[in-house]
Write a protein that holds these residues in place. Structure first.
Motif, PDB file in Angstrom:
ATOM      1  N   VAL A  51       0.836  -1.200   0.000  1.00 23.31           N
ATOM      2  CA  VAL A  51       0.000   0.000   0.000  1.00 23.31           C
ATOM      3  C   VAL A  51       0.871   1.251   0.000  1.00 23.31           C
ATOM      4  O   VAL A  51       1.881   1.315   0.698  1.00 23.31           O
ATOM      5  CB  VAL A  51      -0.926   0.011   1.242  1.00 23.31           C
ATOM      6  CG1 VAL A  51      -1.773   1.273   1.298  1.00 23.31           C
ATOM      7  CG2 VAL A  51      -1.811  -1.226   1.252  1.00 23.31           C
ATOM      8  N   GLY A  52       0.481   2.247  -0.818  1.00 18.98           N
ATOM      9  CA  GLY A  52       1.062   3.568  -0.728  1.00 18.98           C
ATOM     10  C   GLY A  52       2.399   3.809  -1.393  1.00 18.98           C
ATOM     11  O   GLY A  52       3.014   4.842  -1.139  1.00 18.98           O
ATOM     12  N   ILE A  53       2.866   2.911  -2.251  1.00 16.63           N
ATOM     13  CA  ILE A  53       4.151   3.187  -2.906  1.00 16.63           C
ATOM     14  C   ILE A  53       3.987   4.286  -3.945  1.00 16.63           C
ATOM     15  O   ILE A  53       4.835   5.155  -4.063  1.00 16.63           O
ATOM     16  CB  ILE A  53       4.743   1.915  -3.540  1.00 16.63           C
ATOM     17  CG1 ILE A  53       5.047   0.891  -2.437  1.00 16.63           C
ATOM     18  CG2 ILE A  53       6.000   2.243  -4.333  1.00 16.63           C
ATOM     19  CD1 ILE A  53       5.537  -0.440  -2.946  1.00 16.63           C
ATOM     20  N   VAL A  54       2.860   4.286  -4.673  1.00 17.09           N
ATOM     21  CA  VAL A  54       2.622   5.324  -5.668  1.00 17.09           C
ATOM     22  C   VAL A  54       1.254   5.955  -5.406  1.00 17.09           C
ATOM     23  O   VAL A  54       0.303   5.262  -5.051  1.00 17.09           O
ATOM     24  CB  VAL A  54       2.716   4.779  -7.110  1.00 17.09           C
ATOM     25  CG1 VAL A  54       1.614   3.803  -7.417  1.00 17.09           C
ATOM     26  CG2 VAL A  54       2.725   5.900  -8.123  1.00 17.09           C
ATOM     27  N   THR A  55       1.198   7.291  -5.563  1.00 15.47           N
ATOM     28  CA  THR A  55      -0.051   8.034  -5.404  1.00 15.47           C
ATOM     29  C   THR A  55      -0.280   8.864  -6.659  1.00 15.47           C
ATOM     30  O   THR A  55       0.568   9.688  -7.020  1.00 15.47           O
ATOM     31  CB  THR A  55       0.013   8.971  -4.175  1.00 15.47           C
ATOM     32  OG1 THR A  55       0.298   8.183  -3.020  1.00 15.47           O
ATOM     33  CG2 THR A  55      -1.289   9.717  -3.992  1.00 15.47           C
ATOM     34  N   LEU A  56      -1.394   8.630  -7.326  1.00 15.71           N
ATOM     35  CA  LEU A  56      -1.733   9.363  -8.541  1.00 15.71           C
ATOM     36  C   LEU A  56      -2.148  10.785  -8.188  1.00 15.71           C
ATOM     37  O   LEU A  56      -2.978  11.004  -7.314  1.00 15.71           O
ATOM     38  CB  LEU A  56      -2.871   8.633  -9.268  1.00 15.71           C
ATOM     39  CG  LEU A  56      -3.283   9.187 -10.619  1.00 15.71           C
ATOM     40  CD1 LEU A  56      -2.160   9.032 -11.631  1.00 15.71           C
ATOM     41  CD2 LEU A  56      -4.535   8.474 -11.117  1.00 15.71           C
ATOM     42  N   LYS A  57      -1.562  11.764  -8.874  1.00 14.87           N
ATOM     43  CA  LYS A  57      -1.899  13.180  -8.654  1.00 14.87           C
ATOM     44  C   LYS A  57      -2.672  13.757  -9.833  1.00 14.87           C
ATOM     45  O   LYS A  57      -3.551  14.588  -9.645  1.00 14.87           O
ATOM     46  CB  LYS A  57      -0.623  14.002  -8.416  1.00 14.87           C
ATOM     47  CG  LYS A  57       0.105  13.625  -7.154  1.00 14.87           C
ATOM     48  CD  LYS A  57      -0.744  13.881  -5.937  1.00 14.87           C
ATOM     49  CE  LYS A  57      -0.010  13.587  -4.657  1.00 14.87           C
ATOM     50  NZ  LYS A  57      -0.852  13.800  -3.484  1.00 14.87           N
ATOM     51  N   ALA A  58      -2.321  13.377 -11.056  1.00 17.07           N
ATOM     52  CA  ALA A  58      -3.048  13.836 -12.238  1.00 17.07           C
ATOM     53  C   ALA A  58      -3.163  12.674 -13.208  1.00 17.07           C
ATOM     54  O   ALA A  58      -2.147  12.040 -13.507  1.00 17.07           O
ATOM     55  CB  ALA A  58      -2.339  15.013 -12.899  1.00 17.07           C
ATOM     56  N   PRO A  59      -4.362  12.376 -13.666  1.00 13.50           N
ATOM     57  CA  PRO A  59      -5.590  13.099 -13.386  1.00 13.50           C
ATOM     58  C   PRO A  59      -5.954  13.002 -11.899  1.00 13.50           C
ATOM     59  O   PRO A  59      -5.507  12.104 -11.199  1.00 13.50           O
ATOM     60  CB  PRO A  59      -6.635  12.411 -14.264  1.00 13.50           C
ATOM     61  CG  PRO A  59      -6.080  11.076 -14.593  1.00 13.50           C
ATOM     62  CD  PRO A  59      -4.602  11.194 -14.514  1.00 13.50           C
ATOM     63  N   ASP A  60      -6.767  13.956 -11.467  1.00  8.81           N
ATOM     64  CA  ASP A  60      -7.075  14.041 -10.038  1.00  8.81           C
ATOM     65  C   ASP A  60      -8.243  13.149  -9.611  1.00  8.81           C
ATOM     66  O   ASP A  60      -8.577  13.101  -8.441  1.00  8.81           O
ATOM     67  CB  ASP A  60      -7.325  15.488  -9.622  1.00  8.81           C
ATOM     68  CG  ASP A  60      -8.442  16.140 -10.403  1.00  8.81           C
ATOM     69  OD1 ASP A  60      -9.012  15.498 -11.300  1.00  8.81           O
ATOM     70  OD2 ASP A  60      -8.750  17.316 -10.113  1.00  8.81           O
ATOM     71  N   GLN A  61      -8.865  12.453 -10.559  1.00  2.98           N
ATOM     72  CA  GLN A  61      -9.927  11.498 -10.255  1.00  2.98           C
ATOM     73  C   GLN A  61      -9.646  10.206 -11.006  1.00  2.98           C
ATOM     74  O   GLN A  61      -8.929  10.206 -12.006  1.00  2.98           O
ATOM     75  CB  GLN A  61     -11.289  12.059 -10.657  1.00  2.98           C
ATOM     76  CG  GLN A  61     -11.664  13.310  -9.890  1.00  2.98           C
ATOM     77  CD  GLN A  61     -12.981  13.897 -10.389  1.00  2.98           C
ATOM     78  OE1 GLN A  61     -13.636  13.328 -11.248  1.00  2.98           O
ATOM     79  NE2 GLN A  61     -13.353  15.027  -9.838  1.00  2.98           N
ATOM     80  N   LEU A  62     -10.241   9.108 -10.558  1.00  6.73           N
ATOM     81  CA  LEU A  62      -9.989   7.817 -11.191  1.00  6.73           C
ATOM     82  C   LEU A  62     -10.814   7.596 -12.452  1.00  6.73           C
ATOM     83  O   LEU A  62     -10.573   6.650 -13.196  1.00  6.73           O
ATOM     84  CB  LEU A  62     -10.246   6.682 -10.193  1.00  6.73           C
ATOM     85  CG  LEU A  62      -9.321   6.689  -8.978  1.00  6.73           C
ATOM     86  CD1 LEU A  62      -9.657   5.522  -8.055  1.00  6.73           C
ATOM     87  CD2 LEU A  62      -7.866   6.647  -9.398  1.00  6.73           C
ATOM     88  N   SER A  63     -11.776   8.481 -12.712  1.00  7.69           N
ATOM     89  CA  SER A  63     -12.556   8.418 -13.945  1.00  7.69           C
ATOM     90  C   SER A  63     -12.849   9.845 -14.391  1.00  7.69           C
ATOM     91  O   SER A  63     -13.520  10.590 -13.674  1.00  7.69           O
ATOM     92  CB  SER A  63     -13.855   7.644 -13.713  1.00  7.69           C
ATOM     93  OG  SER A  63     -14.564   7.519 -14.919  1.00  7.69           O
ATOM     94  N   VAL A  64     -12.320  10.220 -15.552  1.00  5.81           N
ATOM     95  CA  VAL A  64     -12.502  11.583 -16.055  1.00  5.81           C
ATOM     96  C   VAL A  64     -12.832  11.550 -17.541  1.00  5.81           C
ATOM     97  O   VAL A  64     -12.576  10.569 -18.230  1.00  5.81           O
ATOM     98  CB  VAL A  64     -11.235  12.455 -15.839  1.00  5.81           C
ATOM     99  CG1 VAL A  64     -10.944  12.639 -14.368  1.00  5.81           C
ATOM    100  CG2 VAL A  64     -10.035  11.883 -16.551  1.00  5.81           C
ATOM    101  N   SER A  65     -13.411  12.653 -18.019  1.00  7.42           N
ATOM    102  CA  SER A  65     -13.669  12.856 -19.443  1.00  7.42           C
ATOM    103  C   SER A  65     -12.974  14.136 -19.872  1.00  7.42           C
ATOM    104  O   SER A  65     -12.864  15.084 -19.087  1.00  7.42           O
ATOM    105  CB  SER A  65     -15.168  12.974 -19.703  1.00  7.42           C
ATOM    106  OG  SER A  65     -15.807  11.751 -19.426  1.00  7.42           O
ATOM    107  N   THR A  66     -12.521  14.153 -21.111  1.00  3.16           N
ATOM    108  CA  THR A  66     -11.798  15.313 -21.621  1.00  3.16           C
ATOM    109  C   THR A  66     -11.933  15.387 -23.129  1.00  3.16           C
ATOM    110  O   THR A  66     -12.282  14.403 -23.777  1.00  3.16           O
ATOM    111  CB  THR A  66     -10.290  15.248 -21.225  1.00  3.16           C
ATOM    112  OG1 THR A  66      -9.651  16.440 -21.644  1.00  3.16           O
ATOM    113  CG2 THR A  66      -9.622  14.056 -21.850  1.00  3.16           C
ATOM    114  N   THR A  67     -11.654  16.568 -23.672  1.00  7.39           N
ATOM    115  CA  THR A  67     -11.558  16.718 -25.124  1.00  7.39           C
ATOM    116  C   THR A  67     -10.106  16.870 -25.557  1.00  7.39           C
ATOM    117  O   THR A  67      -9.818  16.931 -26.741  1.00  7.39           O
ATOM    118  CB  THR A  67     -12.362  17.948 -25.606  1.00  7.39           C
ATOM    119  OG1 THR A  67     -11.899  19.097 -24.912  1.00  7.39           O
ATOM    120  CG2 THR A  67     -13.847  17.746 -25.374  1.00  7.39           C
ATOM    121  N   ASN A  68      -9.183  16.935 -24.586  1.00  3.95           N
ATOM    122  CA  ASN A  68      -7.748  17.044 -24.892  1.00  3.95           C
ATOM    123  C   ASN A  68      -7.221  15.689 -25.339  1.00  3.95           C
ATOM    124  O   ASN A  68      -7.432  14.682 -24.661  1.00  3.95           O
ATOM    125  CB  ASN A  68      -6.969  17.508 -23.661  1.00  3.95           C
ATOM    126  CG  ASN A  68      -7.336  18.912 -23.264  1.00  3.95           C
ATOM    127  OD1 ASN A  68      -7.668  19.729 -24.103  1.00  3.95           O
ATOM    128  ND2 ASN A  68      -7.287  19.199 -21.969  1.00  3.95           N
TER     129      ASN A  68
END
Length: 162
Positions: free
Chosen positions: A47-64
């Motif tokens: 547990v806790g070796i890597v922490t995701l910072k961006a994207p800031d949510q585990l499910s996102v939508s984008t046009t980029n």
């Protein structure tokens, strides 16, 4: 002649021992490379070796069409980014040019990279670990929306609020 042969034998033995020790030292400090492929059901072993910072949510939508990915991990950990392959049902290590999207974390404890998104749903996994047995995985999804879809949404919002 016997003294020369003894000297040569001793030099060969010393050289052999030196090269063997050098090889063992390089193997001990070598960089741990993550596997090329991971099963879809892979789970963290720590547990806790890597922490995701961006994207800031585990499910996102984008046009980029480009997605920046950043994470934090302890110094010395190896962080690797994978993309889900729908054809094989596995996560595969992402390659940018001729190098994997992977880094051994330095003193800043930060990882940053960028990936190109495919149209529709993109599934990613970021893996931070010390070795093959001690690692943390974080899975996240990014939905690439087309511009026309976003224009329709904006039009509906304008109709509702005007």
């Amino acid at each position: 002649m016997t003294a020369t042969c003894t000297y040569i034998k001793r030099a060969i033995k010393v050289s052999l021992v030196f090269f063997l020790m050098a090889f063992m030292l390089m193997a001990a400090i070598g960089v741990h490379a993550a596997p090329e492929e991971l099963p879809a059901e892979v789970e963290s072993t720590a547990v806790g070796i890597v922490t995701l910072k961006a994207p800031d949510q585990l499910s996102v939508s984008t046009t980029n069409k480009k997605l920046p990915i950043s994470a934090t991990a302890p110094q010395g950990a190896t962080v690797t980014v994978y993309r889900y392959n729908y054809a094989t049902g596995t996560y595969q290590r992402i390659w940018v040019g001729d190098a994997p999207l992977e880094a051994v974390i330095g003193s800043t404890m930060l990882f940053a990279g960028q990936v190109d998104l495919n149209s529709g749903m993109n599934k990613f996994l970021i893996r931070g670990g010390w070795d093959d047995n001690t690692y943390t995985v974080v899975k996240f999804d990014v939905n690439l929306l087309n511009e026309g879809f976003m224009d329709r949404i904006k039009g509906i919002i304008n109709v509702i609020f005007n």
